[in-house]
Write a protein that holds these residues in place. Sequence first.
Motif, PDB file in Angstrom:
ATOM      1  N   PRO A   1       5.527  69.190  60.953  1.00 60.75           N
ATOM      2  CA  PRO A   1       5.264  70.309  61.968  1.00 60.75           C
ATOM      3  C   PRO A   1       3.777  70.209  62.560  1.00 60.75           C
ATOM      4  O   PRO A   1       3.707  71.049  63.469  1.00 60.75           O
ATOM      5  N   GLU A   2       2.972  69.506  62.417  1.00 59.68           N
ATOM      6  CA  GLU A   2       1.664  69.541  62.700  1.00 59.68           C
ATOM      7  C   GLU A   2       1.790  68.750  63.946  1.00 59.68           C
ATOM      8  O   GLU A   2       2.531  67.739  64.195  1.00 59.68           O
ATOM      9  N   LYS A   3       1.052  69.244  65.197  1.00 57.09           N
ATOM     10  CA  LYS A   3       1.028  68.523  66.330  1.00 57.09           C
ATOM     11  C   LYS A   3      -0.143  67.422  66.475  1.00 57.09           C
ATOM     12  O   LYS A   3      -1.267  67.967  66.512  1.00 57.09           O
ATOM     13  N   ASP A   4       0.354  66.363  66.740  1.00 54.74           N
ATOM     14  CA  ASP A   4      -0.965  65.331  66.904  1.00 54.74           C
ATOM     15  C   ASP A   4      -0.322  64.132  67.542  1.00 54.74           C
ATOM     16  O   ASP A   4       0.865  63.984  67.635  1.00 54.74           O
ATOM     17  N   ASP A   5      -1.051  63.186  67.967  1.00 61.23           N
ATOM     18  CA  ASP A   5      -0.766  61.966  68.742  1.00 61.23           C
ATOM     19  C   ASP A   5       0.345  61.221  67.892  1.00 61.23           C
ATOM     20  O   ASP A   5       1.322  60.704  68.489  1.00 61.23           O
ATOM     21  N   THR A   6       0.381  61.230  66.496  1.00 60.16           N
ATOM     22  CA  THR A   6       1.318  60.498  65.800  1.00 60.16           C
ATOM     23  C   THR A   6       2.730  60.809  66.057  1.00 60.16           C
ATOM     24  O   THR A   6       3.736  60.061  66.046  1.00 60.16           O
ATOM     25  N   GLN A   7       2.894  62.178  66.078  1.00 59.92           N
ATOM     26  CA  GLN A   7       4.266  62.666  66.330  1.00 59.92           C
ATOM     27  C   GLN A   7       4.569  62.614  67.777  1.00 59.92           C
ATOM     28  O   GLN A   7       5.869  62.264  67.972  1.00 59.92           O
ATOM     29  N   ASP A   8       3.861  62.908  68.609  1.00 59.90           N
ATOM     30  CA  ASP A   8       4.164  62.904  70.028  1.00 59.90           C
ATOM     31  C   ASP A   8       4.735  61.339  70.490  1.00 59.90           C
ATOM     32  O   ASP A   8       5.419  61.572  71.300  1.00 59.90           O
ATOM     33  N   SER A   9       4.255  60.555  69.671  1.00 67.00           N
ATOM     34  CA  SER A   9       4.640  59.170  70.117  1.00 67.00           C
ATOM     35  C   SER A   9       5.903  58.504  69.295  1.00 67.00           C
ATOM     36  O   SER A   9       6.301  57.312  69.638  1.00 67.00           O
TER      37      SER A   9
ATOM     38  N   LYS B   1      -7.783  66.924  46.677  1.00 69.23           N
ATOM     39  CA  LYS B   1      -7.763  67.699  47.983  1.00 69.23           C
ATOM     40  C   LYS B   1      -6.464  67.224  48.662  1.00 69.23           C
ATOM     41  O   LYS B   1      -5.575  67.997  49.136  1.00 69.23           O
ATOM     42  N   LEU B   2      -6.299  65.776  48.320  1.00 73.54           N
ATOM     43  CA  LEU B   2      -5.087  65.317  48.939  1.00 73.54           C
ATOM     44  C   LEU B   2      -3.846  65.814  48.252  1.00 73.54           C
ATOM     45  O   LEU B   2      -2.795  66.273  48.758  1.00 73.54           O
ATOM     46  N   HIS B   3      -4.011  65.752  46.818  1.00 71.06           N
ATOM     47  CA  HIS B   3      -2.767  66.382  46.005  1.00 71.06           C
ATOM     48  C   HIS B   3      -2.626  67.770  46.480  1.00 71.06           C
ATOM     49  O   HIS B   3      -1.165  68.237  46.635  1.00 71.06           O
ATOM     50  N   ARG B   4      -3.710  68.523  46.700  1.00 72.91           N
ATOM     51  CA  ARG B   4      -3.342  69.977  46.934  1.00 72.91           C
ATOM     52  C   ARG B   4      -2.696  70.263  48.437  1.00 72.91           C
ATOM     53  O   ARG B   4      -1.797  71.012  48.650  1.00 72.91           O
ATOM     54  N   ASN B   5      -3.070  69.579  49.425  1.00 69.40           N
ATOM     55  CA  ASN B   5      -2.616  69.354  50.868  1.00 69.40           C
ATOM     56  C   ASN B   5      -1.099  68.890  50.664  1.00 69.40           C
ATOM     57  O   ASN B   5      -0.199  69.329  51.530  1.00 69.40           O
ATOM     58  N   LEU B   6      -0.845  67.744  49.755  1.00 67.37           N
ATOM     59  CA  LEU B   6       0.526  67.213  49.865  1.00 67.37           C
ATOM     60  C   LEU B   6       1.474  68.328  49.093  1.00 67.37           C
ATOM     61  O   LEU B   6       2.598  68.695  49.545  1.00 67.37           O
ATOM     62  N   LEU B   7       0.825  69.237  48.388  1.00 66.69           N
ATOM     63  CA  LEU B   7       2.027  69.943  47.589  1.00 66.69           C
ATOM     64  C   LEU B   7       2.527  71.193  48.674  1.00 66.69           C
ATOM     65  O   LEU B   7       3.666  71.756  48.548  1.00 66.69           O
ATOM     66  N   GLU B   8       1.482  71.485  49.608  1.00 67.60           N
ATOM     67  CA  GLU B   8       1.946  72.554  50.653  1.00 67.60           C
ATOM     68  C   GLU B   8       3.390  72.029  51.416  1.00 67.60           C
ATOM     69  O   GLU B   8       3.812  72.806  51.748  1.00 67.60           O
TER      70      GLU B   8
ATOM     71  N   TYR C   1       8.531  59.614  53.152  1.00 65.92           N
ATOM     72  CA  TYR C   1       8.264  60.966  53.837  1.00 65.92           C
ATOM     73  C   TYR C   1       6.470  61.127  53.734  1.00 65.92           C
ATOM     74  O   TYR C   1       5.910  61.573  54.560  1.00 65.92           O
ATOM     75  N   ILE C   2       6.240  60.716  52.418  1.00 68.71           N
ATOM     76  CA  ILE C   2       4.487  60.726  52.280  1.00 68.71           C
ATOM     77  C   ILE C   2       3.831  60.107  52.739  1.00 68.71           C
ATOM     78  O   ILE C   2       2.758  60.170  53.272  1.00 68.71           O
ATOM     79  N   ARG C   3       4.458  58.784  52.723  1.00 67.23           N
ATOM     80  CA  ARG C   3       3.536  57.627  53.047  1.00 67.23           C
ATOM     81  C   ARG C   3       3.450  57.652  54.528  1.00 67.23           C
ATOM     82  O   ARG C   3       2.472  57.008  55.201  1.00 67.23           O
ATOM     83  N   ARG C   4       4.254  58.132  55.489  1.00 70.64           N
ATOM     84  CA  ARG C   4       4.293  58.486  56.762  1.00 70.64           C
ATOM     85  C   ARG C   4       3.570  59.652  57.222  1.00 70.64           C
ATOM     86  O   ARG C   4       3.191  59.751  58.425  1.00 70.64           O
ATOM     87  N   SER C   5       3.245  60.629  56.245  1.00 66.88           N
ATOM     88  CA  SER C   5       2.774  61.844  56.583  1.00 66.88           C
ATOM     89  C   SER C   5       1.079  61.691  57.104  1.00 66.88           C
ATOM     90  O   SER C   5       0.428  60.621  56.561  1.00 66.88           O
ATOM     91  N   LYS C   6       0.750  62.441  57.968  1.00 70.62           N
ATOM     92  CA  LYS C   6      -0.683  62.552  58.349  1.00 70.62           C
ATOM     93  C   LYS C   6      -1.597  62.830  57.339  1.00 70.62           C
ATOM     94  O   LYS C   6      -2.696  62.139  57.280  1.00 70.62           O
ATOM     95  N   LYS C   7      -1.157  63.659  56.363  1.00 71.39           N
ATOM     96  CA  LYS C   7      -2.087  63.892  55.224  1.00 71.39           C
ATOM     97  C   LYS C   7      -2.467  62.664  54.420  1.00 71.39           C
ATOM     98  O   LYS C   7      -3.355  62.447  53.978  1.00 71.39           O
ATOM     99  N   PHE C   8      -1.583  61.978  54.174  1.00 66.46           N
ATOM    100  CA  PHE C   8      -1.629  60.665  53.340  1.00 66.46           C
ATOM    101  C   PHE C   8      -2.518  59.696  54.148  1.00 66.46           C
ATOM    102  O   PHE C   8      -3.313  59.167  53.408  1.00 66.46           O
ATOM    103  N   ILE C   9      -2.013  59.487  55.198  1.00 69.23           N
ATOM    104  CA  ILE C   9      -2.921  58.535  56.290  1.00 69.23           C
ATOM    105  C   ILE C   9      -4.242  59.031  56.344  1.00 69.23           C
ATOM    106  O   ILE C   9      -5.168  58.094  56.242  1.00 69.23           O
ATOM    107  N   ASP C  10      -4.583  60.215  56.778  1.00 70.47           N
ATOM    108  CA  ASP C  10      -5.941  60.628  56.740  1.00 70.47           C
ATOM    109  C   ASP C  10      -6.674  60.487  55.620  1.00 70.47           C
ATOM    110  O   ASP C  10      -7.884  60.146  55.649  1.00 70.47           O
ATOM    111  N   PHE C  11      -6.187  60.594  54.390  1.00 71.30           N
ATOM    112  CA  PHE C  11      -6.770  60.572  53.060  1.00 71.30           C
ATOM    113  C   PHE C  11      -7.350  59.045  52.952  1.00 71.30           C
ATOM    114  O   PHE C  11      -8.401  58.870  52.545  1.00 71.30           O
ATOM    115  N   LEU C  12      -6.616  58.125  53.655  1.00 72.91           N
ATOM    116  CA  LEU C  12      -7.008  56.578  53.485  1.00 72.91           C
ATOM    117  C   LEU C  12      -7.798  56.310  54.756  1.00 72.91           C
ATOM    118  O   LEU C  12      -8.366  55.194  54.424  1.00 72.91           O
TER     119      LEU C  12
END
Length: 328
Positions: A49-57, A134-141, A185-196
């Motif tokens: 649901p987050e709008k960013d360059d990753t999704q737009d492309s 923080k990563l775990h908390r964000n992913l749980l959402e 779905y998690i490994r492709r998520s912006k939250k997981f990629i941002d963590f790394l």
Amino acid sequence: MEQDSHCTAERELLEAVSRITTSSTTSPSDEEENEPKAEISCQVRKENPEKDDTQDSSATLSPNSSMTTKELQEYWRNEKRQCKQIKLLFEIPSTRIVEHHLSKYVMYKIIILQTGSFDSNKSVIERRYSDFEKLHRNLLEEFSEELEDVTFPKKTLTGNFTEEIINERKLAFKDYLRLLYAMKYIRRSKKFIDFLTRPELQEAYGCLRGGQYTKALEILLEVIGLQERLTRGNPVAIVPTLCAIVVCHKDLENPASAFEYGEKALSRLCVHTSHRYYMPLLETMIALAYELGKDFLSLQEKLEEWKTKKDPVRVFTLKELAVREYVR
């Protein structure tokens, strides 16, 4: 003979296109992913649901009629590369205790490498317990169901700096990253990629804004390899980083290197001409080509074509766009 060779080349290109199209429409397996396994990056991914360059492309791509034969070949070459199987491994070989003013914490060294062949470009990052938390908390959402059976290392009131606790957490965090990466779905998520990648990118862009181009370039070159692996099915995602590298090389008076990375960025935007980096990148590439004595007429034609299709609005320069990235 020359006409026959041309026809043969065209047939080979069409066959390559057909093979790639076939592989990109293959349905993914329904088998559960209990262990990390190779990913076909061109499979359909869950909408974020987050709008960013990753999704737009991530929308369906297709070559356009204005592309030259060379650009078309490069486009399908990139498409084929995106469908290659990749699998990343995570290792936490060591830690270090940091004491800073009134705080004290443990930094975990994470090594990320690609399996299947000798990986000379392994990525090394450091994260602390609070980063994982923080990563775990964000992913749980967003992925509460997927994380039902994933155990996160709990905090302890005492003993956080004992060798026993640190070693336990090293193993626990290694397993934790392995399990997260196993879920597509998690490994492709912006939250997981941002963590790394985000902490390093924030530091790099901070250096760029401060005019520390050598330091910024050093960090960007280290992080882009990992960023590219994590976004393998979405080549446009790394365009901002490639353009930041162009800016650093240009300001360090390395036009040849700037042009090289500019070409990499431009090849990823050949079917994304509405991307906010497209016109500023074209303008920069024209200036670099002129400086290097290269042919810039084709780039100039693309720029003029873009201008005729768009309303005349103020467009930022490449550097102006770059310094606006990752502002805290």
